[in-house]
Design a protein around this motif. Structure first.
Motif, PDB file in Angstrom:
ATOM      1  N   LEU A 221       0.698  -1.111   0.008  1.00 47.49           N
ATOM      2  CA  LEU A 221      -0.013   0.101  -0.029  1.00 47.49           C
ATOM      3  C   LEU A 221       1.041   1.176   0.157  1.00 47.49           C
ATOM      4  O   LEU A 221       1.948   1.542   0.545  1.00 47.49           O
ATOM      5  CB  LEU A 221      -0.898  -0.010   1.457  1.00 47.49           C
ATOM      6  N   GLY A 222       0.176   2.336  -0.648  1.00 48.73           N
ATOM      7  CA  GLY A 222       0.820   3.829  -0.204  1.00 48.73           C
ATOM      8  C   GLY A 222       2.147   3.949  -1.333  1.00 48.73           C
ATOM      9  O   GLY A 222       2.668   2.909  -1.955  1.00 48.73           O
ATOM     10  N   ARG A 223       2.784   5.202  -0.897  1.00 47.74           N
ATOM     11  CA  ARG A 223       4.216   5.701  -1.281  1.00 47.74           C
ATOM     12  C   ARG A 223       5.226   5.331  -0.231  1.00 47.74           C
ATOM     13  O   ARG A 223       4.757   5.774   0.806  1.00 47.74           O
ATOM     14  CB  ARG A 223       3.827   6.956  -1.858  1.00 47.74           C
ATOM     15  N   HIS A 224       6.301   4.674  -0.341  1.00 49.42           N
ATOM     16  CA  HIS A 224       7.155   4.520   0.665  1.00 49.42           C
ATOM     17  C   HIS A 224       8.586   5.428   0.560  1.00 49.42           C
ATOM     18  O   HIS A 224       9.083   5.251  -0.640  1.00 49.42           O
ATOM     19  CB  HIS A 224       7.465   3.023   0.814  1.00 49.42           C
ATOM     20  N   PHE A 225       8.917   6.048   1.558  1.00 46.71           N
ATOM     21  CA  PHE A 225      10.169   7.084   1.305  1.00 46.71           C
ATOM     22  C   PHE A 225      11.096   6.407   2.383  1.00 46.71           C
ATOM     23  O   PHE A 225      10.875   6.122   3.680  1.00 46.71           O
ATOM     24  CB  PHE A 225       9.852   8.279   1.767  1.00 46.71           C
ATOM     25  N   ARG A 226      12.368   6.476   2.083  1.00 48.19           N
ATOM     26  CA  ARG A 226      13.454   6.266   2.886  1.00 48.19           C
ATOM     27  C   ARG A 226      14.298   7.215   3.105  1.00 48.19           C
ATOM     28  O   ARG A 226      15.180   7.511   2.218  1.00 48.19           O
ATOM     29  CB  ARG A 226      14.445   4.911   2.395  1.00 48.19           C
ATOM     30  N   ASN A 227      14.168   8.036   4.302  1.00 52.44           N
ATOM     31  CA  ASN A 227      15.075   9.139   4.411  1.00 52.44           C
ATOM     32  C   ASN A 227      16.451   8.977   5.098  1.00 52.44           C
ATOM     33  O   ASN A 227      17.170   9.580   5.251  1.00 52.44           O
ATOM     34  CB  ASN A 227      14.066  10.165   5.141  1.00 52.44           C
ATOM     35  N   SER A 228      16.195   8.025   6.090  1.00 53.64           N
ATOM     36  CA  SER A 228      17.408   7.741   6.795  1.00 53.64           C
ATOM     37  C   SER A 228      17.494   6.043   6.989  1.00 53.64           C
ATOM     38  O   SER A 228      16.503   5.329   6.835  1.00 53.64           O
ATOM     39  CB  SER A 228      17.436   8.138   8.349  1.00 53.64           C
ATOM     40  N   GLU A 229      18.460   5.435   7.667  1.00 56.31           N
ATOM     41  CA  GLU A 229      18.729   4.047   7.785  1.00 56.31           C
ATOM     42  C   GLU A 229      17.632   3.343   8.869  1.00 56.31           C
ATOM     43  O   GLU A 229      17.366   2.320   8.214  1.00 56.31           O
ATOM     44  CB  GLU A 229      20.202   3.821   8.533  1.00 56.31           C
ATOM     45  N   LYS A 230      17.035   4.004   9.624  1.00 62.22           N
ATOM     46  CA  LYS A 230      16.235   3.376  10.710  1.00 62.22           C
ATOM     47  C   LYS A 230      14.936   3.858  10.668  1.00 62.22           C
ATOM     48  O   LYS A 230      14.059   3.422  11.408  1.00 62.22           O
ATOM     49  CB  LYS A 230      16.937   3.766  12.154  1.00 62.22           C
ATOM     50  N   CYS A 231      14.563   4.905   9.687  1.00 59.28           N
ATOM     51  CA  CYS A 231      13.257   5.500   9.634  1.00 59.28           C
ATOM     52  C   CYS A 231      12.678   5.503   8.282  1.00 59.28           C
ATOM     53  O   CYS A 231      13.367   5.671   7.231  1.00 59.28           O
ATOM     54  CB  CYS A 231      13.537   7.039  10.263  1.00 59.28           C
ATOM     55  N   VAL A 235       2.986   6.841   2.725  1.00 59.93           N
ATOM     56  CA  VAL A 235       2.020   8.012   2.531  1.00 59.93           C
ATOM     57  C   VAL A 235       0.849   7.223   1.738  1.00 59.93           C
ATOM     58  O   VAL A 235       1.185   6.525   0.627  1.00 59.93           O
ATOM     59  CB  VAL A 235       2.407   9.149   1.813  1.00 59.93           C
ATOM     60  N   ALA A 236      -0.514   7.424   2.089  1.00 56.76           N
ATOM     61  CA  ALA A 236      -1.408   6.751   1.423  1.00 56.76           C
ATOM     62  C   ALA A 236      -1.698   7.680   0.418  1.00 56.76           C
ATOM     63  O   ALA A 236      -1.540   8.781  -0.022  1.00 56.76           O
ATOM     64  CB  ALA A 236      -2.683   6.690   2.476  1.00 56.76           C
ATOM     65  N   ARG A 237      -2.174   6.758  -0.725  1.00 53.64           N
ATOM     66  CA  ARG A 237      -2.462   7.450  -2.095  1.00 53.64           C
ATOM     67  C   ARG A 237      -3.761   8.074  -2.311  1.00 53.64           C
ATOM     68  O   ARG A 237      -4.409   8.829  -3.030  1.00 53.64           O
ATOM     69  CB  ARG A 237      -1.934   6.383  -3.371  1.00 53.64           C
ATOM     70  N   THR A 238      -4.995   7.362  -1.601  1.00 55.36           N
ATOM     71  CA  THR A 238      -6.316   7.663  -1.587  1.00 55.36           C
ATOM     72  C   THR A 238      -7.041   7.179  -0.245  1.00 55.36           C
ATOM     73  O   THR A 238      -6.315   6.804   0.665  1.00 55.36           O
ATOM     74  CB  THR A 238      -6.991   6.555  -2.544  1.00 55.36           C
ATOM     75  N   GLY A 239      -8.157   7.790  -0.185  1.00 56.70           N
ATOM     76  CA  GLY A 239      -8.972   7.760   1.081  1.00 56.70           C
ATOM     77  C   GLY A 239      -8.976   6.294   1.418  1.00 56.70           C
ATOM     78  O   GLY A 239      -8.925   6.082   2.587  1.00 56.70           O
ATOM     79  N   GLU A 240      -9.395   5.591   0.572  1.00 59.07           N
ATOM     80  CA  GLU A 240      -9.615   4.261   0.689  1.00 59.07           C
ATOM     81  C   GLU A 240      -8.570   3.386   1.055  1.00 59.07           C
ATOM     82  O   GLU A 240      -8.570   2.682   1.949  1.00 59.07           O
ATOM     83  CB  GLU A 240     -10.228   3.551  -0.611  1.00 59.07           C
ATOM     84  N   GLU A 241      -7.144   3.879   0.696  1.00 61.61           N
ATOM     85  CA  GLU A 241      -6.038   3.193   1.048  1.00 61.61           C
ATOM     86  C   GLU A 241      -5.585   3.466   2.445  1.00 61.61           C
ATOM     87  O   GLU A 241      -4.888   2.830   3.214  1.00 61.61           O
ATOM     88  CB  GLU A 241      -4.926   3.595  -0.195  1.00 61.61           C
ATOM     89  N   SER A 242      -6.045   4.947   2.937  1.00 64.81           N
ATOM     90  CA  SER A 242      -5.745   5.276   4.417  1.00 64.81           C
ATOM     91  C   SER A 242      -6.415   4.315   5.323  1.00 64.81           C
ATOM     92  O   SER A 242      -5.820   4.212   6.378  1.00 64.81           O
ATOM     93  CB  SER A 242      -6.140   6.707   4.507  1.00 64.81           C
ATOM     94  N   GLU A 243      -7.641   3.900   4.909  1.00 63.13           N
ATOM     95  CA  GLU A 243      -8.396   3.009   5.647  1.00 63.13           C
ATOM     96  C   GLU A 243      -7.839   1.613   5.696  1.00 63.13           C
ATOM     97  O   GLU A 243      -7.969   1.101   6.854  1.00 63.13           O
ATOM     98  CB  GLU A 243      -9.765   2.850   5.454  1.00 63.13           C
ATOM     99  N   LEU A 244      -7.508   1.203   4.694  1.00 58.55           N
ATOM    100  CA  LEU A 244      -6.615   0.070   4.528  1.00 58.55           C
ATOM    101  C   LEU A 244      -5.492  -0.207   5.179  1.00 58.55           C
ATOM    102  O   LEU A 244      -5.155  -0.956   6.062  1.00 58.55           O
ATOM    103  CB  LEU A 244      -6.477  -0.502   3.194  1.00 58.55           C
ATOM    104  N   MET A 245      -4.660   1.076   5.466  1.00 58.25           N
ATOM    105  CA  MET A 245      -3.508   1.127   6.156  1.00 58.25           C
ATOM    106  C   MET A 245      -3.723   1.145   7.596  1.00 58.25           C
ATOM    107  O   MET A 245      -2.620   0.603   8.335  1.00 58.25           O
ATOM    108  CB  MET A 245      -2.527   2.508   5.637  1.00 58.25           C
ATOM    109  N   LYS A 246      -4.788   1.570   8.145  1.00 56.62           N
ATOM    110  CA  LYS A 246      -4.840   1.761   9.562  1.00 56.62           C
ATOM    111  C   LYS A 246      -4.914   0.284  10.298  1.00 56.62           C
ATOM    112  O   LYS A 246      -4.694   0.350  11.282  1.00 56.62           O
ATOM    113  CB  LYS A 246      -6.348   2.548   9.723  1.00 56.62           C
ATOM    114  N   LYS A 247      -5.410  -0.692   9.472  1.00 55.95           N
ATOM    115  CA  LYS A 247      -5.246  -2.051   9.978  1.00 55.95           C
ATOM    116  C   LYS A 247      -4.005  -2.671  10.239  1.00 55.95           C
ATOM    117  O   LYS A 247      -3.639  -3.588  10.951  1.00 55.95           O
ATOM    118  CB  LYS A 247      -5.855  -2.927   8.956  1.00 55.95           C
ATOM    119  N   TYR A 248      -2.831  -1.933   9.673  1.00 56.39           N
ATOM    120  CA  TYR A 248      -1.565  -2.087   9.817  1.00 56.39           C
ATOM    121  C   TYR A 248      -0.639  -1.500  10.865  1.00 56.39           C
ATOM    122  O   TYR A 248       0.518  -1.761  10.527  1.00 56.39           O
ATOM    123  CB  TYR A 248      -0.909  -2.605   8.644  1.00 56.39           C
TER     124      TYR A 248
END
Length: 329
Positions: A221-231, A235-248
């Motif tokens: 799901l979403g867009r994934h960004f790697r800004n640092s080694e440990k973090c 980001v969700a792409r849609t409102g529907e995806e936001s709801e799906l991501m909340k489960k995880y």
């Protein structure tokens, strides 16, 4: 009565192999494997079309450990096809006694996949399964040496096939003859063959030692960004995806939402620094209705808590984000 266990992937080849053997009067039981990266849904649908029962085997944890460091390496993406097939055959072989079955059926076709189904790879899979004398490949059997099952008369070799190569015409013709109408495309089924998912999985394995199932689901799901080694920032792409991501989500995740504009759910996960929080707020501003504003106020806080903290930030620019996005370039 002769009985066989058919390894059913959910694709067309494996169900054709099972049907070909069933047509010789052999009782066939389907065996399907469930992992973090593929499930039994297609296999259930396929088995129903040729009227055979299906046993689902969940080997998620052991399979994932193998995926991290496969003995025979990965394919084009994160797919360890040779090791995966050998593991499935091993499990199937161990079920022969439980079902009082005589041998195992697979839908492999010689040279259909250049890396994992050439003659050498097929031999490796048989050997490493531990049940090499119990494996029958009905679709390409006539291109291979006769098996014990053929020599002993359990199976009539003359009624098996000699399919080879990447073409699908023979398989599609058989499917039509046997009334198998509902089957997925050859490329579907396993997340490990998908380039973007594989990039995200490789990044996760490289940066994190302990990984649970919810984190593997979040990779879908979403867009994934790697800004640092440990973090990592997600980001969700849609409102529907936001709801799906909340489960995880877990209790340590930090969530960001613009105060005065609608926008996408943004998550910071891992050991974060102040710079990571600022960037996440800027990303939240970028993916909101306030993306064109000079400044946007973003509130944030831990999952399942009140968002009492705020940052005023400049929305992130797309070129800036392209450098840290875990995605195909």
């Amino acid at each position: 009565m002769t009985r066989a266990l058919a390894m059913i992937s959910g694709g067309l080849d494996s169900i054709l192999a099972a049907k070909l053997v069933k047509n010789q009067g052999v009782e066939v039981i389907g065996i399907c494997f469930k992992s973090y990266f593929f499930g039994p849904e297609n296999a259930k649908r396929m088995c129903a079309q040729i009227d055979i029962p299906l046993e689902v085997v969940d080997f998620s944890k052991e399979h994932f450990e193998m995926v991290k460091k496969p003995k025979h390496g990965h394919g084009k993406n994160m797919n360890p096809c040779i090791d995966c097939h050998a593991m499935m055959m091993k499990y199937s072989g161990e079920l022969l006694k439980k079902f009082n079955a005589d041998f195992i059926i697979t839908g492999e076709v010689l040279n259909q996949r250049p890396m994992s189904q050439n003659r050498s790879a097929l031999d490796i899979v048989k050997k490493e399964s531990g049940f090499s004398d119990k494996i029958l490949r009905p679709l390409c059997a006539k291109n291979l040496k006769p098996t014990d099952m053929e020599i002993s008369g359990l199976i009539d070799r003359e009624k098996l096939l000699n399919i080879t190569g990447r073409g699908r015409q023979v398989q599609m013709k058989l499917a039509d003859e046997w009334g198998i109408k509902d089957y997925p495309s050859p490329a579907g089924g396993c997340k490990l063959t998908e380039p973007n998912y594989s990039l995200r999985l490789r990044d996760l394995v490289d940066h994190q030692e302990i990984i649970d199932a919810s984190e593997l689901d979040m990779l879908k799901l979403g867009r994934h960004f790697r800004n640092s080694e440990k973090c990592k920032i997600i980001v969700a792409r849609t409102g529907e995806e936001s709801e799906l991501m909340k489960k995880y989500l877990n209790e340590e995740d930090i969530l960001f939402i613009p105060t005065n504009y609608t926008g996408a759910l943004v998550i910071v996960r891992g050991d974060y620094e102040e710079d990571d929080l600022i960037l996440a707020a800027r990303i939240a501003a970028r993916y909101s209705k306030g993306r064109e504003m000079d400044e946007v106020e973003v509130k944030y806080g831990k999952n399942n808590t009140a968002f009492t903290k705020k940052l005023i930030v400049v929305p992130a620019k797309d070129k800036e984000l392209e450098k840290i996005m875990i995605n195909l370039k």
